[in-house]
Motif scaffolding. Structure first.
Motif, short mmCIF file in Angstrom:
data_model
loop_
_atom_site.label_atom_id
_atom_site.label_comp_id
_atom_site.label_asym_id
_atom_site.label_seq_id
_atom_site.Cartn_x
_atom_site.Cartn_y
_atom_site.Cartn_z
N GLU A 312 49.27 50.27 33.37
CA GLU A 312 48.11 50.82 34.51
C GLU A 312 47.12 49.76 34.67
OE1 GLU A 312 48.72 53.07 36.49
OE2 GLU A 312 50.44 53.95 35.37
N PHE A 313 46.63 49.17 33.53
CA PHE A 313 45.62 48.21 33.39
C PHE A 313 46.11 46.89 34.29
CE2 PHE A 313 43.91 49.89 29.46
CZ PHE A 313 43.21 50.90 29.94
N GLY A 314 47.45 46.65 34.45
CA GLY A 314 48.07 45.61 35.15
C GLY A 314 47.80 45.72 36.80
N HIS A 315 47.60 47.21 37.14
CA HIS A 315 47.25 47.54 38.47
C HIS A 315 45.89 47.35 38.53
CE1 HIS A 315 51.14 49.02 39.63
NE2 HIS A 315 51.18 50.26 38.52
N ALA A 316 44.89 47.56 37.67
CA ALA A 316 43.36 47.72 37.73
C ALA A 316 43.13 46.18 37.80
CB ALA A 316 42.91 48.34 36.43
N LEU A 317 44.26 45.28 37.44
CA LEU A 317 43.73 43.74 37.48
C LEU A 317 44.11 43.22 38.68
CD1 LEU A 317 44.41 43.20 33.65
CD2 LEU A 317 42.24 43.15 34.90
N GLY A 318 45.36 43.71 39.41
CA GLY A 318 45.80 43.13 40.71
C GLY A 318 47.02 43.13 40.75
N LEU A 319 47.98 43.72 39.86
CA LEU A 319 49.28 43.51 39.95
C LEU A 319 49.99 44.68 40.45
CD1 LEU A 319 50.42 41.92 36.56
CD2 LEU A 319 50.37 40.63 38.60
N ALA A 320 50.97 44.48 41.31
CA ALA A 320 51.99 45.62 41.81
C ALA A 320 53.00 45.91 41.08
CB ALA A 320 52.06 45.47 43.29
N HIS A 321 53.86 46.89 41.50
CA HIS A 321 55.25 47.05 40.76
C HIS A 321 56.14 45.92 40.59
CE1 HIS A 321 54.31 51.50 40.30
NE2 HIS A 321 53.93 51.11 39.28
N SER A 322 57.06 45.86 39.74
CA SER A 322 57.98 44.68 39.71
C SER A 322 59.38 45.43 39.57
CB SER A 322 57.95 43.85 38.54
OG SER A 322 58.89 42.97 38.23
N SER A 323 60.51 44.92 40.14
CA SER A 323 61.76 45.39 40.02
C SER A 323 62.49 45.12 38.63
CB SER A 323 62.68 45.12 41.35
OG SER A 323 62.82 43.89 41.61
N ASN A 324 61.87 44.07 37.86
CA ASN A 324 62.50 43.38 36.85
C ASN A 324 62.48 44.67 35.81
OD1 ASN A 324 63.32 42.15 34.58
ND2 ASN A 324 61.96 40.36 35.17
N THR A 325 63.49 45.07 35.24
CA THR A 325 63.48 46.31 34.56
C THR A 325 63.03 45.74 32.93
OG1 THR A 325 65.70 45.61 33.57
CG2 THR A 325 65.57 47.37 35.39
N GLU A 326 62.84 44.45 32.82
CA GLU A 326 62.26 43.81 31.58
C GLU A 326 60.86 44.02 31.46
OE1 GLU A 326 63.76 43.29 28.73
OE2 GLU A 326 65.91 42.82 29.45
N ALA A 327 60.20 43.94 32.63
CA ALA A 327 58.68 43.80 32.97
C ALA A 327 58.07 45.02 32.51
CB ALA A 327 58.51 43.37 34.29
N LEU A 328 56.76 44.97 32.07
CA LEU A 328 55.89 45.86 31.79
C LEU A 328 55.51 46.56 33.21
CD1 LEU A 328 53.73 47.53 30.08
CD2 LEU A 328 52.22 45.58 30.39
N MET A 329 55.55 45.90 34.22
CA MET A 329 55.02 46.46 35.63
C MET A 329 56.35 47.08 36.32
SD MET A 329 52.08 46.20 35.41
CE MET A 329 51.60 46.87 36.94
N TYR A 330 57.14 47.30 35.68
CA TYR A 330 58.37 48.20 36.15
C TYR A 330 57.90 49.56 36.28
CZ TYR A 330 63.20 50.00 36.52
OH TYR A 330 64.34 50.76 37.00
N PRO A 331 58.17 50.21 37.42
CA PRO A 331 57.44 51.51 37.85
C PRO A 331 57.58 52.69 36.94
CG PRO A 331 58.53 50.60 39.84
CD PRO A 331 58.97 49.64 38.55
#
Length: 637
Positions: A312-331
């Protein structure tokens, strides 16, 4: 509550006594599935009637009949009804079957509404169609495109249909932030996985305030976890984070349930775990956690607060979701990860916004090979690739046609044409008539001129006597053994039937005896053709799980002389039991037995349709039941 006094079965009114009570749940017979659960993975045959409270009550057909017989008042009218009921048990079975079919239709209609709601909630639909449901979409193309975009984000096969993998994806707990921040067409070109939001902070020195904490963890633990989650991002960027008690902190952190005055109410335990706002004024950066969840730390049980907070802090800093299943920003929530380190995809995203930290080395770039999607295994996955079935399977290598024998090889296609069974393997076919083998193996394209030389994938006979053949992504129509007039020699594309262009072949086609409608199967999806057999019906394809225990992918399927449907895979076959919407046995039986083979060769006698032990036992029970009822009626009279 007992049912009302009058229940209509095949136009016969039966009268019940309200004194006896029966717990239907305890009367389910062995083999019956759970009923009255339209949201389960399958829809099962049930018989429903009104309770005195006005609420529908459902039970298995057989249990319902048992209830009828146990709780009748023996009036003259009832005795007559009993006799008629004894004679008309088969129509009751038809009614049960119809009830199951209608339940399936209702199930898929409701699932379509749920799908549209999900697509709208997470940004895949942007117009009024989000409120109107599937029937209100401006075009089916928009609906399919939205599903494909969801599948692309989830990193699962982009089939454009609500298949098993898509349902499993939708059922996973996830972040409440929209996956798509603006309408976007489905694209095929490769792009970077990480996505940045339209805004970022203008300063690298950010403050945060914790308004409250969850009762699941101590205040000290929550503060330490929140600090560690921010440190994930500060370790790879020039950002700094400082806790403050000031109300004007950049990022406000809150635990809340349901509606909490931000326009995005939580949905209770499961599904949405938390959400955050992109950088900006007012609520920009604010991060909210659903306190209906069970929050834990360093544990695979419950929901790990550290993993969700870092996301969630990734969103608060300006990152949207990623389709990379390895990524923290995967939904979708990935669970607790021991010794977590920020993946390369997330590092690249945050450094695109804020630059790199001089003393913070980048993690090594991962192998670009796409990670296979993890799918919950079940019995239906046997025989599939590890990452699930695709719409373009590679057939196993075949032996030369000269060595092929229907008794020992898997069958490409099989159907009944004018009371003869036609079996297709490779470039040849066999004919089996009522009196046995009608001919030796014949080259397919020497009998049906214009068909591909290497055989067919599926075929069926229409009600008007025309025969439709499928091969690859094309189909041909014949009258007897001649192609119909003006039909293109190269065949027509499956898209002319309304099937998506991504489908590369049809595995099986069959006409279901219950409704006389034609069904096309590919992998774990199926379509139903309209009454004219010239286009698929709305709200298809659907998932093959409705046909319980039918193996996928299929080799072939057909309706036999006995009007029963048989499904074939490899050297096994399964008989379908319409009354229960499942195969009679979970395990298959040798196809050679179905074909009447002897010593590994087709028999010159009639194909031996095996009589199921289960069916025979059921017939005996039915006969005994009928005799008992007759004796009761005679005794009362």
């Amino acid at each position: 509550m007992l049912p009302s006094r009058h229940v209509r079965i095949w136009s016969i009114n039966l009268v019940y006594s309200e004194k006896p009570k029966m717990n239907i749940d305890h009367e389910r017979e062995e083999g019956d599935m759970e009923v009255c659960d339209r949201y389960s993975r399958m829809v099962v045959p049930t018989f429903c009637y009104k309770q005195t409270s006005g609420v529908d009550k459902c039970c298995s057909c057989r249990t319902y009949r048992k209830y009828v017989l146990q709780n009748m008042e023996f009036s003259f009218k009832t005795i007559v009804s009993v006799i008629l009921l004894t004679l008309l048990l088969s129509p009751v079975d038809v009614e049960c079957r119809a009830g199951a079919y209608k339940s399936a239709e209702q199930f898929y209609a409701e699932r379509g509404d749920q799908m549209v709601s999900y697509l709208a909630e997470f940004g895949y639909l942007w117009d009024a169609s989000a409120e109107a449901g599937p029937a209100g979409l401006t075009s089916m193309e928009a609906y399919v495109r939205a599903i494909k975009n969801l599948q692309k984000m989830g990193n699962i096969p982009e089939t454009g249909v609500v298949d098993r993998r898509t349902i499993e994806l939708m059922q996973k707990p996830r972040c409440g932030v929209k996956d798509v921040t603006k309408p976007a067409p489905l694209t095929r070109h490769r792009r970077k996985r990480y996505v940045t939001a339209p805004s970022k902070w203008e300063t690298n020195h950010l403050t945060y305030r914790i308004d409250n904490v969850t009762p699941d963890l101590s205040s000290d633990n929550v503060r330490r976890i929140i600090s560690d989650a921010f440190k994930v991002w500060s370790d790879v960027s020039p950002l700094t984070f400082t806790e403050t008690i000031n109300a004007d902190a950049h990022i406000l952190i809150q635990f809340a349930k349901g509606y909490h005055h931000d326009g995005y109410p939580f949905d209770g335990k499961g599904s949405v775990l938390a959400h955050a706002f992109f950088p900006g004024d007012d609520r920009g950066g604010d991060t909210h956690f659903d306190d209906a969840e069970t929050w834990t730390f360093n544990s695979s049980e419950g929901v790990d607060l550290f993993m969700v907070a870092a996301h969630e802090f990734g969103h608060a800093l300006g990152l949207a979701h990623s389709s990379n299943t390895e990524a923290l920003m995967y939904p979708w929530y990935q669970g607790y990860v021991d010794g977590f380190k920020l993946p390369y995809d997330d590092v690249a995203g945050i450094q695109t916004l804020y630059g790199s930290k001089r003393d913070g080395p980048l993690p090594p770039r991962p192998d670009p090979t796409r990670r296979p999607t993890v799918v919950t295994p079940d019995d239906r996955d046997q025989g599939r690739d590890r990452d699930g079935y695709t719409v373009n399977p590679r057939p196993p290598p075949r032996e030369p046609d000269d060595d092929i024998n229907p008794c020992t090889h898997s069958i490409d296609a099989i159907t009944v044409i004018r009371k003869e069974v036609f079996i297709f393997i490779g470039s040849k076919f066999w004919r089996l008539g009522i009196n046995g083998i009608s001919s030796s193996p014949t080259k397919i394209n020497q009998f049906w001129y214009g068909l591909p030389e290497d055989g067919v994938d599926a075929l069926y006979e229409r009600e008007d006597g025309k025969i439709v053949f499928f091969k690859g992504n094309r189909f041909w129509m014949f009258s007897s053994n001649h192609m119909v007039s003006n039909f293109p020699k190269e065949g027509r594309s499956l898209t002319e039937l309304g099937i998506d262009k991504e489908v590369k072949k049809i595995d099986a086609v069959f006409v279901w005896a219950y409704n006389k409608r034609t069904y096309l199967v590919t992998g774990d999806m199926y379509w139903k053709l309209n009454s004219k057999d010239d286009y698929i019906e709305y709200d298809y394809p659907r998932d093959m799980s409705i046909w319980r225990n039918v193996p996928v992918p299929l080799d072939s399927a057909f309706q036999h002389w006995d009007e029963k449907t048989y499904f074939l895979q490899g050297d096994q076959f399964w008989e379908f039991y319409d009354n229960k919407m499942r195969t009679r046995k979970k395990t298959g039986k040798p196809t050679a037995k179905l074909l009447g083979c002897r010593n590994g060769k087709l028999n010159s006698n009639l194909m031996a349709l095996e009589k199921q032990d289960e069916s025979s036992a059921s017939n005996v029970q039915l006969l005994i039941s009928n005799l008992v009822m007759l004796l009761i009626c005679i005794h009362v009279l």
